[in-house]
Motif scaffolding. Sequence first.
Motif, PDB file in Angstrom:
ATOM      1  N   PRO A 213       0.831  -1.211   0.000  1.00  0.00           N
ATOM      2  CA  PRO A 213       0.000   0.000   0.000  1.00  0.00           C
ATOM      3  C   PRO A 213       0.865   1.261   0.000  1.00  0.00           C
ATOM      4  O   PRO A 213       1.983   1.246   0.476  1.00  0.00           O
ATOM      5  N   GLU A 214       0.283   2.340  -0.514  1.00  0.00           N
ATOM      6  CA  GLU A 214       1.073   3.523  -0.819  1.00  0.00           C
ATOM      7  C   GLU A 214       1.200   4.489   0.353  1.00  0.00           C
ATOM      8  O   GLU A 214       0.205   4.943   0.912  1.00  0.00           O
ATOM      9  N   LYS A 215       2.444   4.772   0.706  1.00  0.00           N
ATOM     10  CA  LYS A 215       2.757   5.993   1.434  1.00  0.00           C
ATOM     11  C   LYS A 215       3.008   7.065   0.376  1.00  0.00           C
ATOM     12  O   LYS A 215       3.020   6.772  -0.821  1.00  0.00           O
ATOM     13  N   VAL A 216       3.226   8.304   0.785  1.00  0.00           N
ATOM     14  CA  VAL A 216       3.674   9.345  -0.139  1.00  0.00           C
ATOM     15  C   VAL A 216       5.119   9.668   0.189  1.00  0.00           C
ATOM     16  O   VAL A 216       5.448  10.004   1.337  1.00  0.00           O
ATOM     17  N   ALA A 217       5.995   9.538  -0.803  1.00  0.00           N
ATOM     18  CA  ALA A 217       7.398   9.920  -0.672  1.00  0.00           C
ATOM     19  C   ALA A 217       7.659  11.118  -1.577  1.00  0.00           C
ATOM     20  O   ALA A 217       6.804  11.493  -2.391  1.00  0.00           O
ATOM     21  N   TYR A 218       8.858  11.708  -1.452  1.00  0.00           N
ATOM     22  CA  TYR A 218       9.144  12.848  -2.321  1.00  0.00           C
ATOM     23  C   TYR A 218      10.627  12.941  -2.631  1.00  0.00           C
ATOM     24  O   TYR A 218      11.476  12.405  -1.918  1.00  0.00           O
ATOM     25  N   LEU A 234       6.864  11.401   3.073  1.00  0.00           N
ATOM     26  CA  LEU A 234       6.188  12.654   3.396  1.00  0.00           C
ATOM     27  C   LEU A 234       4.882  12.408   4.143  1.00  0.00           C
ATOM     28  O   LEU A 234       4.498  13.172   5.016  1.00  0.00           O
ATOM     29  N   ASN A 235       4.194  11.333   3.785  1.00  0.00           N
ATOM     30  CA  ASN A 235       2.884  11.045   4.366  1.00  0.00           C
ATOM     31  C   ASN A 235       2.764   9.537   4.547  1.00  0.00           C
ATOM     32  O   ASN A 235       3.034   8.772   3.616  1.00  0.00           O
ATOM     33  N   GLU A 236       2.355   9.112   5.741  1.00  0.00           N
ATOM     34  CA  GLU A 236       2.227   7.687   6.029  1.00  0.00           C
ATOM     35  C   GLU A 236       0.995   7.096   5.342  1.00  0.00           C
ATOM     36  O   GLU A 236       0.257   7.796   4.640  1.00  0.00           O
ATOM     37  N   LEU A 237       0.782   5.796   5.534  1.00  0.00           N
ATOM     38  CA  LEU A 237      -0.376   5.133   4.945  1.00  0.00           C
ATOM     39  C   LEU A 237      -1.661   5.847   5.358  1.00  0.00           C
ATOM     40  O   LEU A 237      -1.865   6.149   6.535  1.00  0.00           O
ATOM     41  N   ALA A 238      -2.510   6.121   4.384  1.00  0.00           N
ATOM     42  CA  ALA A 238      -3.798   6.747   4.671  1.00  0.00           C
ATOM     43  C   ALA A 238      -4.773   5.683   5.168  1.00  0.00           C
ATOM     44  O   ALA A 238      -4.791   4.556   4.674  1.00  0.00           O
ATOM     45  N   GLY A 239      -5.591   6.039   6.146  1.00  0.00           N
ATOM     46  CA  GLY A 239      -6.455   5.067   6.794  1.00  0.00           C
ATOM     47  C   GLY A 239      -7.415   4.363   5.847  1.00  0.00           C
ATOM     48  O   GLY A 239      -8.096   5.009   5.048  1.00  0.00           O
ATOM     49  N   ASN A 240      -7.449   3.014   5.944  1.00  0.00           N
ATOM     50  CA  ASN A 240      -8.451   2.207   5.257  1.00  0.00           C
ATOM     51  C   ASN A 240      -8.394   2.364   3.747  1.00  0.00           C
ATOM     52  O   ASN A 240      -9.413   2.294   3.063  1.00  0.00           O
ATOM     53  N   CYS A 241      -7.210   2.563   3.181  1.00  0.00           N
ATOM     54  CA  CYS A 241      -7.092   2.792   1.744  1.00  0.00           C
ATOM     55  C   CYS A 241      -5.684   2.429   1.288  1.00  0.00           C
ATOM     56  O   CYS A 241      -4.706   2.847   1.903  1.00  0.00           O
ATOM     57  N   LYS A 242      -5.568   1.660   0.204  1.00  0.00           N
ATOM     58  CA  LYS A 242      -4.272   1.199  -0.278  1.00  0.00           C
ATOM     59  C   LYS A 242      -3.540   2.241  -1.115  1.00  0.00           C
ATOM     60  O   LYS A 242      -2.337   2.134  -1.327  1.00  0.00           O
TER      61      LYS A 242
END
Length: 300
Positions: A213-218, A234-242
């Motif tokens: 599942p996708e984190k956000v990197a930069y 930049l942003n961790e795993l978003a809740g309940n979503c891949k």
Amino acid sequence: MQKNVKMICNNPIIRHKYTADPTALVYDDTLYLYTCHDEAPIGTEKYVIREWLCFSSSNLVEWNEHPVPLKSLDFKWSSGKAYASNVIHHKGTFYWYVAIEHAITNESAIGVAKSLSPKGHFKDARGSAIITLDMLPFTDNKKANLDPSVIIDNDGQPYIFWGNKTCYFAKLKENMIELEGKIGILDLPEFEEGIHIHKHNSWYYLSYGHQMPEKVAYAMSRNIQGPWEFKGILNELAGNCKTNRPAILDFKGKSYFFYHNGGLKDGGSHRRSVCVDYLYYNPDGTLKRVVMTSEGVGQV
């Protein structure tokens, strides 16, 4: 008719529909938010996206929903399947770059529509795809043409970035609806999809879905054509979503990070919801990790 959606400022910010893959711009002291419309029925675990939506706000608390500005089938060459998009304003015209499935090849392609108003209605600017799979170097990935992001550099040269599994980029011609020159490839660590480019001060930033599942990197660069330096998460795993797809911009003196999660009732990877939180820059230009909140951002 325009629908006014008044709500307490919290995340997700749009709560009466499932929305995903945000893109945003500021025009005439108003922030315009464009999203995919997730329409998968409850219990259906696949993407059902046939149109994009438009919302606007002058304070990030109250959001106006506008009539549907663009549908996948507005592109006559489309099969009807839609993916993420990006809207920009350039020389009096609004350009909407979209990822859709081509009706003939059943492969992902990039189209572009345009309008003289940020609210649309947008119309196909070409009558054909601007990017198709046969234009790409070294790929048989039928979903390679996903998630376009466009920027106008300081010298007026427009660039487009996009991709799935591999990140591509190219110059656009001045007319904004044709490529200029060769398509290049960027080597971004564990690139999945969901690319977004923005510039702040003298730095260029590429944010993207990292791993699955996708984190956000930069990554960062002083030059839009690279080299790019990977800077991490930049942003961790978003809740309940891949998946995740960021949009970053400044509005009335502050920086904002738009993203999606599966935070609404019956939500998930195929019924997503757009959120917004603050984005902060370090003195050296690097980005502080985004803190995802239920409260969201305060009134501007």
